[in-house]
Design an enzyme around this catalytic site. Structure first.
Site, PDB file in Angstrom:
ATOM      1  N   TYR A  55     -46.248 -48.808 -55.620  1.00 24.16           N
ATOM      2  CA  TYR A  55     -45.827 -48.533 -57.003  1.00 24.16           C
ATOM      3  C   TYR A  55     -46.990 -48.783 -57.957  1.00 24.16           C
ATOM      4  O   TYR A  55     -47.355 -47.938 -58.767  1.00 24.16           O
ATOM      5  CB  TYR A  55     -44.643 -49.421 -57.396  1.00 24.16           C
ATOM      6  CG  TYR A  55     -44.354 -49.414 -58.864  1.00 24.16           C
ATOM      7  CD1 TYR A  55     -44.726 -50.494 -59.673  1.00 24.16           C
ATOM      8  CD2 TYR A  55     -43.729 -48.340 -59.465  1.00 24.16           C
ATOM      9  CE1 TYR A  55     -44.477 -50.489 -61.035  1.00 24.16           C
ATOM     10  CE2 TYR A  55     -43.472 -48.330 -60.831  1.00 24.16           C
ATOM     11  CZ  TYR A  55     -43.854 -49.403 -61.604  1.00 24.16           C
ATOM     12  OH  TYR A  55     -43.616 -49.403 -62.964  1.00 24.16           O
TER      13      TYR A  55
HETATM   14  N1  LIG Z   1     -38.375 -51.710 -66.444  1.00 27.83           N
HETATM   15  C1  LIG Z   1     -39.543 -52.328 -66.281  1.00 27.83           C
HETATM   16  O1  LIG Z   1     -39.607 -53.552 -66.121  1.00 27.83           O
HETATM   17  C2  LIG Z   1     -40.831 -51.537 -66.275  1.00 27.83           C
HETATM   18  C3  LIG Z   1     -42.035 -52.230 -66.280  1.00 27.83           C
HETATM   19  C4  LIG Z   1     -43.226 -51.492 -66.274  1.00 27.83           C
HETATM   20  C5  LIG Z   1     -43.205 -50.104 -66.312  1.00 27.83           C
HETATM   21  N2  LIG Z   1     -42.019 -49.472 -66.315  1.00 27.83           N
HETATM   22  C6  LIG Z   1     -42.044 -48.010 -66.371  1.00 27.83           C
HETATM   23  O2  LIG Z   1     -41.255 -47.602 -67.485  1.00 27.83           O
HETATM   24  C7  LIG Z   1     -40.662 -46.329 -67.210  1.00 27.83           C
HETATM   25  C8  LIG Z   1     -39.150 -46.411 -67.390  1.00 27.83           C
HETATM   26  O3  LIG Z   1     -38.743 -47.341 -66.425  1.00 27.83           O
HETATM   27  P1  LIG Z   1     -37.248 -47.902 -66.343  1.00 27.83           P
HETATM   28  O4  LIG Z   1     -37.341 -49.308 -65.929  1.00 27.83           O
HETATM   29  O5  LIG Z   1     -36.491 -47.512 -67.568  1.00 27.83           O
HETATM   30  O6  LIG Z   1     -36.718 -47.100 -65.057  1.00 27.83           O
HETATM   31  P2  LIG Z   1     -35.535 -46.065 -64.898  1.00 27.83           P
HETATM   32  O7  LIG Z   1     -35.524 -45.705 -63.444  1.00 27.83           O
HETATM   33  O8  LIG Z   1     -34.305 -46.564 -65.532  1.00 27.83           O
HETATM   34  O9  LIG Z   1     -36.056 -44.820 -65.779  1.00 27.83           O
HETATM   35  C9  LIG Z   1     -36.809 -43.774 -65.211  1.00 27.83           C
HETATM   36  C10 LIG Z   1     -36.021 -42.485 -65.392  1.00 27.83           C
HETATM   37  O10 LIG Z   1     -36.822 -41.421 -64.882  1.00 27.83           O
HETATM   38  C11 LIG Z   1     -35.994 -40.538 -64.136  1.00 27.83           C
HETATM   39  N3  LIG Z   1     -36.860 -39.868 -63.164  1.00 27.83           N
HETATM   40  C12 LIG Z   1     -37.465 -40.422 -62.103  1.00 27.83           C
HETATM   41  N4  LIG Z   1     -38.182 -39.484 -61.451  1.00 27.83           N
HETATM   42  C13 LIG Z   1     -38.037 -38.311 -62.151  1.00 27.83           C
HETATM   43  C14 LIG Z   1     -38.515 -36.992 -61.978  1.00 27.83           C
HETATM   44  N5  LIG Z   1     -39.300 -36.668 -60.935  1.00 27.83           N
HETATM   45  N6  LIG Z   1     -38.140 -36.055 -62.860  1.00 27.83           N
HETATM   46  C15 LIG Z   1     -37.324 -36.371 -63.908  1.00 27.83           C
HETATM   47  N7  LIG Z   1     -36.818 -37.610 -64.111  1.00 27.83           N
HETATM   48  C16 LIG Z   1     -37.188 -38.566 -63.248  1.00 27.83           C
HETATM   49  C17 LIG Z   1     -34.939 -41.424 -63.498  1.00 27.83           C
HETATM   50  O11 LIG Z   1     -33.752 -40.708 -63.185  1.00 27.83           O
HETATM   51  C18 LIG Z   1     -34.709 -42.491 -64.584  1.00 27.83           C
HETATM   52  O12 LIG Z   1     -33.628 -42.174 -65.423  1.00 27.83           O
HETATM   53  C19 LIG Z   1     -41.084 -45.974 -65.792  1.00 27.83           C
HETATM   54  O13 LIG Z   1     -42.237 -45.149 -65.849  1.00 27.83           O
HETATM   55  C20 LIG Z   1     -41.446 -47.325 -65.172  1.00 27.83           C
HETATM   56  O14 LIG Z   1     -42.373 -47.222 -64.115  1.00 27.83           O
HETATM   57  C21 LIG Z   1     -40.829 -50.136 -66.294  1.00 27.83           C
HETATM   58  O1  LIG Z   2     -43.828 -55.215 -65.036  1.00 24.25           O
HETATM   59  C1  LIG Z   2     -43.824 -54.286 -64.222  1.00 24.25           C
HETATM   60  O2  LIG Z   2     -44.636 -53.360 -64.216  1.00 24.25           O
HETATM   61  C2  LIG Z   2     -42.740 -54.298 -63.147  1.00 24.25           C
HETATM   62  O3  LIG Z   2     -41.607 -54.885 -63.733  1.00 24.25           O
HETATM   63  C3  LIG Z   2     -40.485 -54.936 -62.876  1.00 24.25           C
HETATM   64  O4  LIG Z   2     -40.833 -55.544 -61.629  1.00 24.25           O
HETATM   65  P1  LIG Z   2     -40.590 -57.134 -61.409  1.00 24.25           P
HETATM   66  O5  LIG Z   2     -41.376 -57.898 -62.395  1.00 24.25           O
HETATM   67  O6  LIG Z   2     -40.801 -57.395 -59.971  1.00 24.25           O
HETATM   68  O7  LIG Z   2     -39.045 -57.264 -61.824  1.00 24.25           O
HETATM   69  P2  LIG Z   2     -37.791 -57.748 -60.934  1.00 24.25           P
HETATM   70  O8  LIG Z   2     -37.648 -56.851 -59.765  1.00 24.25           O
HETATM   71  O9  LIG Z   2     -36.672 -57.884 -61.856  1.00 24.25           O
HETATM   72  O10 LIG Z   2     -38.242 -59.211 -60.384  1.00 24.25           O
HETATM   73  C4  LIG Z   2     -38.458 -60.255 -61.328  1.00 24.25           C
HETATM   74  C5  LIG Z   2     -38.841 -61.496 -60.522  1.00 24.25           C
HETATM   75  O11 LIG Z   2     -37.722 -61.889 -59.723  1.00 24.25           O
HETATM   76  C6  LIG Z   2     -38.110 -61.995 -58.355  1.00 24.25           C
HETATM   77  N1  LIG Z   2     -36.940 -61.596 -57.559  1.00 24.25           N
HETATM   78  C7  LIG Z   2     -36.506 -60.305 -57.586  1.00 24.25           C
HETATM   79  C8  LIG Z   2     -35.390 -59.956 -56.863  1.00 24.25           C
HETATM   80  C9  LIG Z   2     -34.726 -60.940 -56.067  1.00 24.25           C
HETATM   81  O12 LIG Z   2     -33.722 -60.693 -55.385  1.00 24.25           O
HETATM   82  N2  LIG Z   2     -35.206 -62.231 -56.080  1.00 24.25           N
HETATM   83  C10 LIG Z   2     -36.306 -62.589 -56.804  1.00 24.25           C
HETATM   84  O13 LIG Z   2     -36.717 -63.735 -56.802  1.00 24.25           O
HETATM   85  C11 LIG Z   2     -39.299 -61.070 -58.192  1.00 24.25           C
HETATM   86  O14 LIG Z   2     -40.128 -61.472 -57.116  1.00 24.25           O
HETATM   87  C12 LIG Z   2     -39.998 -61.248 -59.536  1.00 24.25           C
HETATM   88  O15 LIG Z   2     -40.821 -62.402 -59.497  1.00 24.25           O
HETATM   89  C13 LIG Z   2     -40.008 -53.525 -62.594  1.00 24.25           C
HETATM   90  O16 LIG Z   2     -38.909 -53.576 -61.654  1.00 24.25           O
HETATM   91  C14 LIG Z   2     -41.077 -52.698 -61.972  1.00 24.25           C
HETATM   92  O17 LIG Z   2     -40.665 -51.323 -62.147  1.00 24.25           O
HETATM   93  C15 LIG Z   2     -42.454 -52.891 -62.575  1.00 24.25           C
HETATM   94  O18 LIG Z   2     -42.596 -51.891 -63.520  1.00 24.25           O
END
Ligand SMILES: NC(=O)c1ccc[n+]([C@@H]2O[C@H](COP(=O)([O-])OP(=O)(O)OC[C@H]3O[C@@H](n4cnc5c(N)ncnc54)[C@H](O)[C@@H]3O)[C@@H](O)[C@H]2O)c1
Ligand SMILES: O=C(O)[C@H]1O[C@H](OP(=O)(O)OP(=O)(O)OC[C@H]2O[C@@H](n3ccc(=O)[nH]c3=O)[C@H](O)[C@@H]2O)[C@H](O)[C@@H](O)[C@H]1O
Length: 329
Positions: free
Chosen positions: A139
């Site tokens: 990822y």
């Molecule tokens: N949530 C976090 O902690 C986090 C942290 C860092 C980065 N991000 C990034 O932020 C963005 C949004 O993440 P999120 O957490 O809301 O995840 P999410 O999965 O809820 O949102 C992503 C959306 O994109 C859609 N999608 C995926 N592949 C697609 C494709 N090929 N075509 C069209 N739609 C598609 C999914 O259906 C989903 O609704 C992502 O790029 C993710 O990598 C999220």
């Molecule tokens: O900042 C990001 O870029 C990422 O943010 C998020 O990843 P993470 O920070 O790993 O969030 P998350 O899974 O909630 O785990 C939180 C903590 O709980 C721990 N964790 C998790 C699951 C579990 O069962 N037990 C546990 O200890 C785990 O080891 C971690 O220490 C987004 O999912 C990812 O899309 C990416 O974008």
């Protein structure tokens, strides 16, 4: 969802695109769709790999900006379904960039990178200038690749591109695969939760960032993303290429996350503590947000307790008092 509502609220025209895949419960995605469409936002159901669909959309609408959030998210799932990350985070990104570089005029692009690009860095807090060449998961590698790929589209075609490294985003309408969400569901259901521990039994920690703070960062970067200077794929002047951290002000350990949830849910968690498996997780993340603060005034204001309180209120309302993870909407 949240970004589109904020843009619409301030008067922008907004069109969304999502493929509503089943990485997690599509009914949650469709419930979000109902909310945004009730605010006059049109959502196209389609894939960012569908070049013909994107081209049709860009011919119909002269987009000034693209907020690109579509991706296969999740660090650990990459070990189960690697091709989904290549499909959405690499091929899908390139298809979108190909469409944008040929658009007349070219839109300014802001897209979601990830704190995971910092990988195995141990110097905290992470700054945008720190090395990002040691991703710990596929990822993370696809997000790092996204930063390199977008750089080439800026260099060759003059696309204005801003990458935002989000740090563990949480809040209402979030993702059920993330710890804050799955812990809430399992604690309420009386099921055990697994808390990973790092080397030497250290507690894992994250810069948990509340969604409303992330939205403010997204709008701030969109507003400062100067429109591209190129048009129709021809590079003119020098367009912006920027990368910003969007995190919080101090990391919180996973055990502290659990204890906040226990207090908010008034239920004691059943916790299994296991050594962090080699699943691409990193022990901690912590953002230096001074660059985003300087450039567009980014300043998170929600700490984890306050944010989880809002999330739990939403969760109980959305899933109902039984909170068995089945939507009652
Ligand atoms: N949530 C976090 O902690 C986090 C942290 C860092 C980065 N991000 C990034 O932020 C963005 C949004 O993440 P999120 O957490 O809301 O995840 P999410 O999965 O809820 O949102 C992503 C959306 O994109 C859609 N999608 C995926 N592949 C697609 C494709 N090929 N075509 C069209 N739609 C598609 C999914 O259906 C989903 O609704 C992502 O790029 C993710 O990598 C999220
Ligand atoms: O900042 C990001 O870029 C990422 O943010 C998020 O990843 P993470 O920070 O790993 O969030 P998350 O899974 O909630 O785990 C939180 C903590 O709980 C721990 N964790 C998790 C699951 C579990 O069962 N037990 C546990 O200890 C785990 O080891 C971690 O220490 C987004 O999912 C990812 O899309 C990416 O974008």
């Amino acid at each position: 969802m949240h970004v589109s509502l904020a843009l619409k609220k301030r008067g922008d025209g907004v069109v969304g695109l999502d493929n509503f895949n089943n990485y997690y419960d599509p009914s949650l995605k469709r419930a979000r769709r109902k909310v945004v469409e009730s605010h006059g936002i049109f959502i196209v159901e389609g894939d960012i790999n569908d070049a013909a669909l994107l081209s049709k959309l860009f011919h119909m609408i002269s987009f000034t900006h693209v907020m690109h959030l579509a991706a296969q998210a999740g660090v650990r799932y990459a070990m189960k379904n690697p091709s989904s990350y290549v499909h959405s985070n690499i091929a899908g990104l390139v298809t979108l960039l190909e469409t944008c570089k040929s658009a007349e005029p070219q839109p300014a692009i802001v897209w979601a990178s990830s704190s995971s690009v910092y990988g195995l860095n141990t110097k905290v807090p992470f700054s945008e200038l720190d090395r990002t060449d040691r991703p710990a998961s596929l990822y993370a590698a696809t997000k790092k690749a996204g930063e390199e790929i977008t750089h080439t589209y800026n260099h060759i075609y003059g696309l204005s591109i801003t990458g935002l490294r989000f740090f563990t985003v949480y809040g209402p309408w979030g993702r059920p695969d993330m710890a804050y969400f799955s812990f809430t569901r399992d604690i309420l259901a009386g099921k055990p939760i697994t808390v990973y521990q790092g080397p030497k039994q250290i507690d894992l920690a994250r810069d948990f960032t509340y969604i409303d703070d992330i939205v403010k960062g997204c709008l701030g970067s969109l507003d400062t993303a100067k429109k591209s200077t190129g048009s129709g794929g021809k590079k003119k002047g020098h367009a912006q290429y920027r990368i910003f951290n969007l995190g919080n002000t101090s990391p919180v350990t996973v055990p502290n996350l659990v204890s906040i949830l226990e207090k908010l849910l008034k239920v004691k968690a059943k916790v299994n503590i296991v050594a962090m498996p080699g699943n691409g997780d990193v022990p901690f993340t912590h953002a230096n947000i001074s660059l985003a603060h300087k450039e567009f005034g980014y300043q998170p204001t929600t700490d984890l307790h306050a944010g989880l309180k809002k999330f739990v209120r939403w969760y109980l309302n959305f899933y109902g008092a039984s909170a068995d993870g089945v939507s009652r909407l």
